[in-house]
Scaffold this motif. Structure first.
Motif, PDB file in Angstrom:
ATOM      1  N   ALA A 177       0.886  -1.048   0.105  1.00  0.00           N
ATOM      2  CA  ALA A 177      -0.004   0.166  -0.227  1.00  0.00           C
ATOM      3  C   ALA A 177       0.881   1.278  -0.031  1.00  0.00           C
ATOM      4  CB  ALA A 177      -1.014   0.002   1.315  1.00  0.00           C
ATOM      5  N   LYS A 178       2.073   1.057   0.622  1.00  0.00           N
ATOM      6  CA  LYS A 178       2.901   2.103   0.535  1.00  0.00           C
ATOM      7  C   LYS A 178       3.463   2.759  -0.691  1.00  0.00           C
ATOM      8  CE  LYS A 178       4.391   1.417   5.433  1.00  0.00           C
ATOM      9  NZ  LYS A 178       5.590   1.033   6.350  1.00  0.00           N
ATOM     10  N   LEU A 179       3.355   1.772  -1.751  1.00  0.00           N
ATOM     11  CA  LEU A 179       4.150   2.154  -2.825  1.00  0.00           C
ATOM     12  C   LEU A 179       2.996   2.313  -3.854  1.00  0.00           C
ATOM     13  CD1 LEU A 179       6.651  -0.866  -3.129  1.00  0.00           C
ATOM     14  CD2 LEU A 179       7.111   1.658  -2.849  1.00  0.00           C
ATOM     15  N   TYR A 180       1.761   2.083  -3.476  1.00  0.00           N
ATOM     16  CA  TYR A 180       0.549   2.182  -4.616  1.00  0.00           C
ATOM     17  C   TYR A 180       0.543   3.675  -5.508  1.00  0.00           C
ATOM     18  CZ  TYR A 180      -3.943   3.012  -6.717  1.00  0.00           C
ATOM     19  OH  TYR A 180      -4.880   3.060  -7.980  1.00  0.00           O
ATOM     20  N   ASP A 181       0.520   4.486  -4.740  1.00  0.00           N
ATOM     21  CA  ASP A 181       0.463   5.985  -5.387  1.00  0.00           C
ATOM     22  C   ASP A 181       1.753   6.490  -5.765  1.00  0.00           C
ATOM     23  OD1 ASP A 181      -0.748   7.745  -6.936  1.00  0.00           O
ATOM     24  OD2 ASP A 181      -1.981   8.565  -5.105  1.00  0.00           O
ATOM     25  N   LYS A 182       2.740   5.736  -6.041  1.00  0.00           N
ATOM     26  CA  LYS A 182       4.078   6.261  -6.757  1.00  0.00           C
ATOM     27  C   LYS A 182       4.446   5.373  -7.943  1.00  0.00           C
ATOM     28  CE  LYS A 182       5.684   7.063  -1.725  1.00  0.00           C
ATOM     29  NZ  LYS A 182       6.892   6.761  -0.884  1.00  0.00           N
ATOM     30  N   PRO A 183       5.217   6.055  -8.739  1.00  0.00           N
ATOM     31  CA  PRO A 183       5.671   5.385  -9.895  1.00  0.00           C
ATOM     32  C   PRO A 183       6.605   4.065  -9.588  1.00  0.00           C
ATOM     33  CG  PRO A 183       6.248   7.433 -10.110  1.00  0.00           C
ATOM     34  CD  PRO A 183       5.684   7.469  -8.585  1.00  0.00           C
ATOM     35  N   TRP A 184       6.189   2.946 -10.117  1.00  0.00           N
ATOM     36  CA  TRP A 184       6.891   1.592  -9.695  1.00  0.00           C
ATOM     37  C   TRP A 184       8.013   1.387 -10.792  1.00  0.00           C
ATOM     38  CZ3 TRP A 184       1.691  -1.778 -10.189  1.00  0.00           C
ATOM     39  CH2 TRP A 184       0.971  -1.603  -8.968  1.00  0.00           C
ATOM     40  N   LEU A 185       9.255   1.835 -10.332  1.00  0.00           N
ATOM     41  CA  LEU A 185      10.368   1.592 -10.931  1.00  0.00           C
ATOM     42  C   LEU A 185      11.040   0.290 -11.015  1.00  0.00           C
ATOM     43  CD1 LEU A 185      12.286   4.850  -9.110  1.00  0.00           C
ATOM     44  CD2 LEU A 185      10.843   4.702 -10.931  1.00  0.00           C
TER      45      LEU A 185
END
Length: 337
Positions: free
Chosen positions: A303-311
């Motif tokens: 959930a912490k990574l959801y609203d960030k670009p997935w590098l």
């Protein structure tokens, strides 16, 4: 006398051994030469031979003519593909299309080739959250994922980066679209039958607006991911890859490296997946005459990574660099007989 005889005997013995060894050597050479190399179990590995030299100068800009040359490498009928693309766009955009086409042909990618990993870190810290609370369920509202925009969203983002001279934040992208509705919002309004004023408000307040936010956020995150991949390959591995928006849109090539096409995508059964069941064409289908390296990544459920670009992960970037330099690609080009 006995000593001399012994020495002579030793000399004769050594001579006999030498002659025998020579005969054995000649026999072995004759035997080897009579072997058919094709009968050996282990064939020598053929080294990767790119059609273009590795010592080519680093490209610092990519425009329309560069795109046409690169598209031809893959074996596609470039003229036919461009003509079909032109007819589709002309039919949907009518009188506006000639001006848009002219601007597309004149566009040149430059700023992306100077983007650094440090810049991307700054953007990730400073940007608003692209999705803003929307998720995959919102994407289905109004079938907005099928709407055709005047310009590819990827091109809009690259054009904005050239205008600003830096990587745009999400808030830059959103503000630009609102200030210039003809770029995208007026077409979305026409497609949905809703008034343009509706899209000038908060997209999160209505279903189709949420679908628009989700689609644009997905495109923005993809844009950042591609910039990061290019910068990481260049800075960490000395591998320089190149992009053009129409190679991406029509030829399914996200980047090129020498003769290799690079395809970058999220594994998703609705679009592209490992079983070739997605509804979108794969790069190696469109470019049979080109080696294709696939850089795929899967859904991340943190959930912490959801609203960030997935590098792309560092280990996958390193493997991609190794594959590009060695030529051990995911899909070798089809042989020509």
């Amino acid at each position: 006398m006995l000593t001399e005889a012994t020495a002579l005997a030793d000399l004769i013995h050594e001579f006999v051994l030498t002659v025998r060894d020579a005969r054995v050597t000649i026999f072995c050479m004759s035997l080897i030469s009579s072997l058919d190399i094709s009968s050996l179990d282990v064939q020598p590995r053929r080294a990767f031979q790119p059609r273009r030299k590795a010592s080519e100068p680093v490209v610092t800009s990519t425009g329309w003519d560069w795109m046409l040359r690169e598209a031809a490498v893959g074996g596609s009928d470039v003229e036919k593909v461009i003509a079909a693309w032109n007819r589709r766009r002309e039919a949907s955009l009518k009188d506006r299309w000639p001006l848009i086409l002219s601007r597309m042909k004149s566009f040149v990618h430059r700023r992306m080739y100077t983007v650094t990993l440090s810049e991307i870190d700054d953007v990730l810290l400073g940007t608003d959250k692209p999705f803003g609370g929307t998720d995959g369920r919102d994407s289905k509202h109004g079938f907005l994922h099928n709407a055709t925009t005047p310009s590819p969203i990827n091109l809009i983002l690259h054009s904005l980066m050239e205008r600003l001279g830096r990587i745009p934040f999400w808030q830059d992208f959103e503000a630009y679209l609102r200030q210039h509705p003809l770029v995208l919002l007026s077409s979305i309004a026409a497609y949905t039958g809703l008034p343009l004023e509706k899209f000038q408000g908060d997209w999160l307040d209505f279903d189709i607006g949420r679908a628009l936010r989700f689609r644009l956020a997905t495109a923005y995150n993809s844009f950042i991911r591609e910039l990061h991949l290019r910068a990481a390959l260049a800075e960490r591995h000395g591998v320089f890859i190149y992009h053009h928006f129409l190679l991406d849109a029509e030829f399914k090539i996200d980047f090129t490296f020498r003769d290799i096409a690079i395809e970058l995508y999220l594994v998703n059964e609705n679009f592209k997946d490992d079983n070739d069941s997605g509804r979108k064409l794969r790069c190696f289908d469109v470019n049979p005459g080109r080696d294709v390296e696939v850089v795929s990544f899967k859904l991340r459920h943190d959930a912490k990574l959801y609203d960030k670009p997935w590098l792309i992960e560092d280990s996958d970037i390193e493997r991609t660099a190794d594959n590009l330099l060695s030529g051990k690609v995911t899909h070798p080009r089809k042989p020509v007989f």
